[in-house]
Each structure stands twice: as structure tokens, then as C-alpha cells.
Design a protein around this motif. Structure first.
Motif, short mmCIF file in Angstrom:
data_model
loop_
_atom_site.label_atom_id
_atom_site.label_comp_id
_atom_site.label_asym_id
_atom_site.label_seq_id
_atom_site.Cartn_x
_atom_site.Cartn_y
_atom_site.Cartn_z
N TYR A 1 3.44 -3.37 -2.70
CA TYR A 1 3.52 -2.19 -3.23
C TYR A 1 5.31 -2.34 -4.39
O TYR A 1 5.42 -1.87 -4.86
CB TYR A 1 3.92 -1.11 -2.03
N GLU A 2 6.01 -2.88 -3.34
CA GLU A 2 7.39 -2.63 -3.31
C GLU A 2 7.76 -3.34 -4.92
O GLU A 2 8.12 -3.02 -5.53
CB GLU A 2 8.32 -3.20 -2.38
N LYS B 1 4.73 -1.92 -7.98
CA LYS B 1 5.38 -0.73 -8.22
C LYS B 1 7.07 -0.29 -8.22
O LYS B 1 6.98 0.32 -8.97
CB LYS B 1 4.54 1.06 -7.08
N GLU B 2 7.71 -0.12 -7.14
CA GLU B 2 8.78 -0.29 -7.29
C GLU B 2 9.46 -1.32 -8.27
O GLU B 2 10.62 -0.65 -9.12
CB GLU B 2 9.32 0.07 -5.78
N PHE C 1 -1.45 3.68 -3.78
CA PHE C 1 -1.09 2.95 -5.38
C PHE C 1 -1.06 3.99 -6.12
O PHE C 1 -0.36 3.99 -7.10
CB PHE C 1 -1.70 1.44 -5.36
N ASP D 1 -0.41 6.44 -6.11
CA ASP D 1 0.58 8.22 -6.22
C ASP D 1 -0.93 9.24 -5.46
O ASP D 1 -0.28 10.46 -6.49
CB ASP D 1 0.66 8.38 -6.91
N ILE E 1 0.56 -3.16 -13.77
CA ILE E 1 -0.76 -2.70 -12.37
C ILE E 1 -2.55 -2.40 -13.57
O ILE E 1 -2.40 -1.63 -13.68
CB ILE E 1 -0.78 -1.82 -11.25
N THR F 1 -6.44 1.12 -14.96
CA THR F 1 -6.56 0.80 -12.89
C THR F 1 -7.55 0.46 -13.16
O THR F 1 -8.11 1.41 -12.89
CB THR F 1 -5.50 0.72 -12.69
N ASN G 1 8.24 -3.45 -10.77
CA ASN G 1 7.73 -3.77 -11.89
C ASN G 1 7.42 -5.62 -11.84
O ASN G 1 7.52 -5.67 -13.05
CB ASN G 1 8.49 -3.45 -13.03
#
Length: 371
Positions: free
Chosen positions: A162-163, A166-167, A224, A226, A174, A261, A169
Motif C-alpha cells: 500500500y505504501e 498508493k503513498e 486501496f 479509499d 494503479i 482500475t 507512487n
């Protein structure tokens, strides 16, 4: 002088109050265990020695099953009660964990919530959206925490993926997520009789492999994304082991379509080798969460070339390494969950909604569009 004494008195009272609150927070959370038929219950017995929780009572009407656990974990049978009400009256737990059937999750919340007792259930939250909505209503009315526990929540690779994706990039936007979960099947891996009886029952478990293992991927996708619901759900389910799973499907492929996605979730009781892993594809590369502690990142080079980094991850820090440690921290207001965190009620309401659509799609052989 009088004013100074009054101020000093107020300061001393504040210090005593702060110390009392600190001591209360250090005390283990008093937890009741509801049911012993779900073998994930071994997890909480193994977790108790850490010190964040204290098991003060157990509800299990099957005395022979209770004896087996009492012998294994060295607790007195005086801790075991035949009903929730008797346990609540006797030991006054602050929280309970549900280790019975998924169908019984609603019954646990109906009994615990009006008493202000917090609840953690094993995945998924409920057998249907109807059950889930009632559970949510009770939790909000009585202001209790209602958490759902998944094994993959505690994987360091889940959070590192996830890090990175998502965070940070790391792999660009994705585009596709593929999640694979399951094993050879409950009977083939030798689960105990009490667990097998309801795990392969469409009412008590809510379905077969599409529920038991499909829920993992749906939970992760909701996190993922949100909390955004997919635009559509398409599912294929099949029974490939009729002798072992006569009442339910043991194979499932779930397709979730979002704006930019797509997701492919494979929850199966037909894997020759048990697995819980995922692949996250971006515009520039891929993150492979191969298992609990091994993660790979590939960054694209040319047509089919890539640079690869392999990571061996350490376990997460307390309380993020254990479901019951986190449960205690949430109840004590030491941790505040975001609405769509993996354990949070907001996430798991959507999980149940999607699983309902999965069953409907498979039954009707068509794509279900979510409103």
C-alpha cells in the motif's frame, strides 16, 4: 495565598487523574470469547500472554470442545459459560471476540452492543447486507467499536505494498490488482469437525470459498480504493469438490471494475498449495506481495525488461502486529481507525455489499452494477 493553594490543588487533582487514566490504559482489556468452533480462536489464546488483553470468560455450550481447549491452553472450565448473558453477568467484559459461525455475528452484536461491550468478529463481518446493516445500526446507536479481523491485515507486505503503490507512487497509476487466497479445501487440510460443519454450510458461513477467501481481496481493494465502491461486480463460482463440499461452491473468480482500475480476486478451496498473495500493476511497474514477509518491486525497462528489488520485511510494531492488541488500543482510544481501514466498520460494510453482489452475479450469470 488562597488563590495559589487553590491552583496547586487543581494541578494535583489533574496529575492524580492523569496517573489514574494512565494506569487504567496499562491494564489489559477484559475480553470475553464467544464460541470455540472457529479454529482461528487459537489466535487469541496465543495472543493473551502478550499482555494487552485478559480473557475473563468464554461462551461455549459444547462442553467437550471447551475441555479440549482448556487442556491445551491451561484455563479453568469455571471460565466457560453456556450463554452470553451468563458470562456478561458473571465477569463484565469490556469487549468480546466472536469465534462462532458468521451467521452468529449478528446475535453477538445484538447481545453485546446494548451493554456497551465492544465487538471484534472474524472475517467477513456478516453473512448478508441485511445482517450487516443491523449490526451497524446497533454499533452506532450504542457507541461501540465493531471491528473485523483478517489474517492479511497483519502481513507487513500488505502495508508495504500500500505504501509503495498508493503513498509513494513507486509504480505509477494503479491499473490492475490481482489477489489470490485459499488452500486445498477445509476437509482436505483437515479442519476439525466443529469448524467443518458450519464452514461448508451456505447459511452459517454465508456461502463457500467466495465468502471464506473472496472476502480478503474485497477488503484490501476497498482499502486501496479509499472506500469507493466498484462500478460493477462480475463473478464465476463453481463446485469442483462435490464430495468434500456438497452444499457450497469451492471455486470463485471475482472481477471488480472501478473508474481507472480493474481487480481480479481468486478465492479458492482448490489451490494445490495454500496461498495469500497479491500483485499490484501500475503504469511503470509491479509490486508483488508474495507472502507475509517477502515483497518484490519491478520497474519496467523497455518491452519486457525490468529492474527488481526484493524486500524481506520485519513484523510490524505493536499494536499493529496483532488483532487483539489493536482491538485493545482502539477501545482504549490509543488508536483511531480511519473509516476505510482494513479492520474498520466502514470498509467491511462495503465488503459485505460486494459479496452480496458476488453471489447474485454468480447465480444470475450476469454483471451486477452497484448503485
Amino acid at each position: 495565598m488562597k488563590m495559589k493553594l487553590a491552583q496547586l490543588f487543581i494541578i494535583l487533582i489533574s496529575i492524580f487523574s492523569m496517573n489514574a487514566n494512565a494506569q487504567e490504559n496499562k491494564a489489559p482489556l477484559k475480553v470475553g470469547v464467544i464460541g470455540l468452533t472457529h479454529t482461528h480462536v487459537h489466535w487469541i489464546f496465543g495472543s493473551e500472554p502478550r499482555g494487552e488483553i485478559e480473557i475473563v470468560g468464554i461462551v461455549e455450550p459444547n462442553t467437550e470442545l471447551a475441555k479440549q481447549y482448556a487442556e491445551q491452553y491451561k484455563f479453568s472450565l469455571q471460565k466457560v459459560y453456556p450463554t452470553m448473558q451468563e458470562m456478561f453477568d458473571a465477569v463484565k467484559p469490556e469487549a468480546v471476540t466472536a469465534f462462532g459461525t458468521i451467521y452468529e455475528h449478528l446475535e453477538v452484536v445484538e447481545a453485546a452492543a446494548p451493554l456497551g461491550i465492544h465487538v471484534m468478529v472474524e472475517k467477513p463481518l456478516a453473512v448478508s447486507r441485511k445482517h450487516a446493516l443491523r449490526m451497524q445500526e446497533l454499533a452506532e446507536k450504542h457507541k461501540i467499536h465493531l471491528l473485523t479481523n483478517y489474517e492479511t491485515t497483519w502481513y507487513p507486505t500488505t502495508h508495504k505494498a500500500y505504501e509503495l503503490a498508493k503513498e509513494e507512487n513507486t509504480i505509477g497509476g494503479i491499473r490492475k490488482i490481482m489477489v489470490h487466497d485459499g488452500h486445498k479445501g477445509p476437509k482436505r487440510i483437515g479442519v476439525n469437525e466443529e469448524f467443518l460443519e458450519w464452514l461448508t454450510d451456505p447459511v452459517q458461513n454465508g456461502g463457500g470459498a467466495e465468502i471464506d477467501f473472496g472476502c480478503y481481496g474485497v477488503n484490501i481493494l476497498t482499502w486501496f480504493m479509499d472506500g469507493k465502491r466498484p462500478n460493477s461486480v462480475t463473478a464465476i463460482t463453481q463446485q469442483l469438490q462435490p464430495d468434500n463440499n456438497p452444499k457450497v461452491n469451492d471455486e470463485s473468480i471475482i472481477l471488480l471494475q472501478y473508474d481507472s482500475t480493474v481487480a481480479v480476486i481468486q478465492g479458492s478451496w482448490n489451490w494445490p498449495i495454500g496461498r495469500k498473495d497479491m500483485e499490484i500493476y501500475g503504469t511503470e511497474g509491479v509490486v508483488y506481495a508474495d507472502n507475509r514477509n517477502t515483497l518484490r518491486v519491478r520497474i519496467s525497462k523497455g518491452y519486457d525488461g525490468f529492474d527488481e528489488q526484493v524486500m524481506k520485511l520485519e513484523e510490524r510494531t505493536t499494536p499493529y502486529d496483532d488483532p487483539f492488541a489493536l482491538f485493545a488500543a482502539v477501545v482504549k482510544n490509543e488508536v483511531v481507525l480511519e473509516e476505510y481501514d482494513l479492520n474498520a466498520l466502514g470498509n467491511n460494510m462495503i465488503v459485505v455489499e460486494i459479496l452480496d453482489a458476488v453471489k447474485k452475479s454468480a447465480e444470475q450469470n450476469k454483471t451486477i452494477f452497484l448503485k
